[in-house]
Scaffold this active site. Structure first.
Site, PDB file in Angstrom:
ATOM      1  N   CYS A  40       1.013  -1.449   0.298  1.00 10.54           N
ATOM      2  CA  CYS A  40       0.295   0.079  -0.003  1.00 10.54           C
ATOM      3  C   CYS A  40       1.198   1.170  -0.128  1.00 10.54           C
ATOM      4  CB  CYS A  40      -0.796  -0.071   1.068  1.00 10.54           C
ATOM      5  SG  CYS A  40       0.221   0.635   2.810  1.00 10.54           S
ATOM      6  N   CYS A  90       4.013   2.006   2.684  1.00 13.76           N
ATOM      7  CA  CYS A  90       4.890   0.874   2.530  1.00 13.76           C
ATOM      8  C   CYS A  90       5.082   0.961   1.535  1.00 13.76           C
ATOM      9  CB  CYS A  90       4.316  -0.890   2.296  1.00 13.76           C
ATOM     10  SG  CYS A  90       2.993  -1.048   4.197  1.00 13.76           S
TER      11      CYS A  90
END
Lengths: 77, 126
Positions: free
Chosen positions: A10, A13
């Protein structure tokens, strides 16, 4: 040095990976950067919230995006 | 279950720690943490891992926006464990304060859990 960015892809991250790559490039650090997306491997580190950052097997942060300065400190200490 | 998890970034960043002790109220606190996790109130984490100073678990607790500690009895082991690790607690729930007397029964009754869940949900909503 082995740097593992924990998280399944995502925005948060990816941001951590981006910060790590920037610091590694700017500081000329010899490091292998690995993105760990397998939840079982993430749990093996005891990390319950991502993004996470592991440097040479040591969990430095979880659940938050670290600052560039903090990452630099971890990578150069 | 782990296969269903796509990304832990999107989950509610609230940590739930329970005492899980060897009594009815210890087991009720554990069950309560499970129920609250399933309701999406937060994410159950390992209190014993905090006591054991497991780095990943410590960092995970530190990375949460809020921490809820659930203790069975006034010995407050969960609260003390978190405090010793330097983890701030936002809400502290004590099962014996909610009308349940501590005993050595380790089998949690479903009715007790559902009553308790209702009470605790009300407390956390305020």
């Amino acid at each position: 040095m082995k740097i593992e960015v924990l998280g399944s892809g995502c925005a948060k991250c990816n941001k951590v990976k981006e910060i790590v790559e920037k610091v590694v490039n700017e500081a000329g650090i010899d490091a292998e950067i690995v993105k760990v997306e397998d939840i079982d491997k993430i749990l093996d580190y005891g990390v319950m919230v991502t993004p996470g950052l592991v440097i040479d097997g040591d969990v430095k942060i979880a659940g938050k995006i670290p600052s560039e300065d903090k990452v630099k400190e971890w990578l150069t200490q | 279950m782990a296969d269903e998890i796509k990304c832990a970034c999107d989950s509610t960043n609230v940590a739930l720690f329970s005492c899980s002790g060897a009594s009815n109220v210890g087991q009720l606190s554990n069950q309560l943490a499970i129920e609250l996790t399933e309701k999406g109130v937060g994410k159950m984490m390992c209190a014993v891992g905090i006591g054991g100073q497991v780095p990943g678990l410590l960092r995970s607790a530190e990375g949460c926006d809020r921490v809820i500690a659930i203790d069975g009895c006034p010995l407050n082991c969960t609260k003390k464990t978190l405090e010793l690790a330097g983890i701030g607690i936002d809400r502290h729930i004590l099962i014996t304060d909610l009308g349940i007397k501590k005993n050595k029964d380790l089998r949690v009754k479903g009715s007790e859990t559902s009553d308790l869940l209702e009470k605790v949900s009300d407390i956390l909503a305020n």
